[in-house]
Design a protein around this motif. Structure first.
Motif, PDB file in Angstrom:
ATOM      1  N   GLU A  75       1.266  -0.916  -0.504  1.00  0.00           N
ATOM      2  CA  GLU A  75       0.235  -0.032   0.046  1.00  0.00           C
ATOM      3  C   GLU A  75       0.963   1.269   0.551  1.00  0.00           C
ATOM      4  N   LEU A  76       1.806   1.236   1.029  1.00  0.00           N
ATOM      5  CA  LEU A  76       2.921   2.327   0.885  1.00  0.00           C
ATOM      6  C   LEU A  76       3.769   2.565  -0.358  1.00  0.00           C
ATOM      7  N   LEU A  77       4.014   1.711  -1.090  1.00  0.00           N
ATOM      8  CA  LEU A  77       4.831   2.342  -2.323  1.00  0.00           C
ATOM      9  C   LEU A  77       3.362   2.441  -3.419  1.00  0.00           C
ATOM     10  N   ILE A  78       2.547   1.451  -3.435  1.00  0.00           N
ATOM     11  CA  ILE A  78       1.351   2.105  -4.237  1.00  0.00           C
ATOM     12  C   ILE A  78       1.183   3.332  -4.140  1.00  0.00           C
ATOM     13  N   ASP A  79       0.656   4.296  -3.188  1.00  0.00           N
ATOM     14  CA  ASP A  79       0.253   5.352  -2.394  1.00  0.00           C
ATOM     15  C   ASP A  79       1.533   6.573  -2.964  1.00  0.00           C
ATOM     16  N   THR A  80       2.623   6.235  -2.624  1.00  0.00           N
ATOM     17  CA  THR A  80       3.814   6.918  -2.951  1.00  0.00           C
ATOM     18  C   THR A  80       3.873   7.334  -3.995  1.00  0.00           C
ATOM     19  N   PHE A  81       3.919   5.967  -5.398  1.00  0.00           N
ATOM     20  CA  PHE A  81       5.382   6.179  -6.103  1.00  0.00           C
ATOM     21  C   PHE A  81       4.063   6.021  -7.032  1.00  0.00           C
ATOM     22  N   LYS A  82       2.401   5.844  -6.925  1.00  0.00           N
ATOM     23  CA  LYS A  82       1.337   5.854  -7.972  1.00  0.00           C
ATOM     24  C   LYS A  82       1.811   4.866  -8.696  1.00  0.00           C
ATOM     25  N   ILE A  83       1.576   3.311  -7.921  1.00  0.00           N
ATOM     26  CA  ILE A  83       2.143   3.017  -9.098  1.00  0.00           C
ATOM     27  C   ILE A  83       0.558   1.381  -8.894  1.00  0.00           C
ATOM     28  N   THR A  84       0.429   0.097  -9.841  1.00  0.00           N
ATOM     29  CA  THR A  84      -0.217  -0.763  -9.594  1.00  0.00           C
ATOM     30  C   THR A  84       0.124  -1.539  -9.039  1.00  0.00           C
ATOM     31  N   SER A  85      -0.108  -2.490  -8.059  1.00  0.00           N
ATOM     32  CA  SER A  85      -0.168  -4.011  -7.250  1.00  0.00           C
ATOM     33  C   SER A  85       1.282  -4.718  -8.749  1.00  0.00           C
ATOM     34  N   ASN A  86       0.757  -4.711  -9.672  1.00  0.00           N
ATOM     35  CA  ASN A  86       1.494  -5.562 -10.135  1.00  0.00           C
ATOM     36  C   ASN A  86       2.786  -4.872 -10.287  1.00  0.00           C
ATOM     37  N   GLU A  87       3.182  -3.914  -9.951  1.00  0.00           N
ATOM     38  CA  GLU A  87       4.701  -3.331  -9.930  1.00  0.00           C
ATOM     39  C   GLU A  87       5.456  -3.890  -8.904  1.00  0.00           C
ATOM     40  N   VAL A  88       4.533  -4.551  -8.066  1.00  0.00           N
ATOM     41  CA  VAL A  88       5.770  -4.821  -6.981  1.00  0.00           C
ATOM     42  C   VAL A  88       5.476  -6.064  -6.729  1.00  0.00           C
ATOM     43  N   PHE A  89       6.892  -6.529  -6.338  1.00  0.00           N
ATOM     44  CA  PHE A  89       6.989  -8.225  -6.038  1.00  0.00           C
ATOM     45  C   PHE A  89       7.438  -8.488  -4.185  1.00  0.00           C
ATOM     46  N   ILE A  90       6.673  -9.043  -3.814  1.00  0.00           N
ATOM     47  CA  ILE A  90       7.427  -8.906  -2.489  1.00  0.00           C
ATOM     48  C   ILE A  90       7.787 -10.579  -1.909  1.00  0.00           C
ATOM     49  N   LEU A  91       8.988 -10.769  -1.032  1.00  0.00           N
ATOM     50  CA  LEU A  91       9.271 -11.706  -0.491  1.00  0.00           C
ATOM     51  C   LEU A  91       9.942 -12.098   0.622  1.00  0.00           C
ATOM     52  N   THR A  92       9.129 -12.818   1.168  1.00  0.00           N
ATOM     53  CA  THR A  92       9.547 -12.489   2.307  1.00  0.00           C
ATOM     54  C   THR A  92      10.152 -14.152   3.365  1.00  0.00           C
ATOM     55  N   ASN A  93      11.400 -13.664   3.583  1.00  0.00           N
ATOM     56  CA  ASN A  93      12.143 -14.410   4.190  1.00  0.00           C
ATOM     57  C   ASN A  93      11.874 -14.223   6.130  1.00  0.00           C
ATOM     58  N   THR A  94      11.891 -15.544   6.329  1.00  0.00           N
ATOM     59  CA  THR A  94      12.070 -15.553   8.234  1.00  0.00           C
ATOM     60  C   THR A  94      13.926 -15.981   8.423  1.00  0.00           C
ATOM     61  N   ILE A  95      13.515 -15.368   9.794  1.00  0.00           N
ATOM     62  CA  ILE A  95      15.240 -15.747  10.373  1.00  0.00           C
ATOM     63  C   ILE A  95      14.995 -16.342  11.783  1.00  0.00           C
ATOM     64  N   GLU A  96      15.191 -17.428  11.685  1.00  0.00           N
ATOM     65  CA  GLU A  96      15.084 -18.552  12.868  1.00  0.00           C
ATOM     66  C   GLU A  96      16.333 -17.575  14.118  1.00  0.00           C
ATOM     67  N   SER A  97      16.097 -17.723  15.732  1.00  0.00           N
ATOM     68  CA  SER A  97      16.216 -17.164  16.520  1.00  0.00           C
ATOM     69  C   SER A  97      17.772 -17.614  15.968  1.00  0.00           C
ATOM     70  N   GLY A  98      19.014 -17.240  17.329  1.00  0.00           N
ATOM     71  CA  GLY A  98      20.324 -17.304  16.904  1.00  0.00           C
ATOM     72  C   GLY A  98      20.867 -17.521  15.170  1.00  0.00           C
ATOM     73  N   ASN A  99      20.178 -16.808  14.905  1.00  0.00           N
ATOM     74  CA  ASN A  99      21.183 -16.370  13.129  1.00  0.00           C
ATOM     75  C   ASN A  99      21.023 -15.045  12.769  1.00  0.00           C
ATOM     76  N   VAL A 100      21.157 -14.390  13.806  1.00  0.00           N
ATOM     77  CA  VAL A 100      21.774 -12.602  13.218  1.00  0.00           C
ATOM     78  C   VAL A 100      23.105 -12.631  14.837  1.00  0.00           C
ATOM     79  N   ILE A 101      23.651 -12.170  13.954  1.00  0.00           N
ATOM     80  CA  ILE A 101      24.816 -10.957  14.950  1.00  0.00           C
ATOM     81  C   ILE A 101      24.711  -9.640  15.265  1.00  0.00           C
ATOM     82  N   GLU A 102      24.398  -9.008  16.029  1.00  0.00           N
ATOM     83  CA  GLU A 102      23.882  -7.357  16.025  1.00  0.00           C
ATOM     84  C   GLU A 102      25.337  -6.875  17.088  1.00  0.00           C
ATOM     85  N   ASN A 103      26.060  -5.448  17.140  1.00  0.00           N
ATOM     86  CA  ASN A 103      26.810  -5.611  17.858  1.00  0.00           C
ATOM     87  C   ASN A 103      27.848  -6.874  18.686  1.00  0.00           C
ATOM     88  N   GLY A 104      28.148  -7.180  17.387  1.00  0.00           N
ATOM     89  CA  GLY A 104      28.496  -8.224  17.799  1.00  0.00           C
ATOM     90  C   GLY A 104      28.665  -9.767  19.203  1.00  0.00           C
TER      91      GLY A 104
END
Length: 111
Positions: free
Chosen positions: A77-106
């Protein structure tokens, strides 16, 4: 801690537009701005199926299916509203990350 990597063929996305998108997304999904990362890669090349906006979204596995669907819809919705495009111009791929698979601040991040 949503991370959004957005690839677009557009040559430039202003800092103001990016800040506005971050603020609006934060409000829509009720996650603090400081806990969201948005990256826009502009003016890149595509072959095969082409999209005006190609998003790769990373979320921790603790997010429910409903919450994942809500953030995907909010981004669309934000992309459509902001850039005045249609939904068929957007592709969203979602990945989920398991606990422990992230390093932040060392340090390993767990949830």
């Amino acid at each position: 801690m949503p991370i959004v990597n957005c690839f677009t063929k557009r040559k430039e996305i202003s800092d103001r537009i990016l800040k506005d998108l971050l603020h609006q997304l934060s409000e829509k999904i009720q996650v603090a701005e400081k806990d969201i990362t948005m990256n826009f890669v502009t003016s890149y090349s595509q072959a095969g199926q082409k999209y005006e906006f190609l998003l790769i979204l990373y979320l921790p596995t603790l997010w429910s299916k409903k919450s994942i669907n809500n953030i995907q819809k909010a981004l669309l919705e934000l992309l459509i509203d902001t850039f005045k495009i249609t939904s068929n111009e957007v592709f969203i791929l979602t990945n989920t990350i398991e606990s422990g698979n992230v390093i932040e601040n060392g340090k390993e991040v767990t949830w």
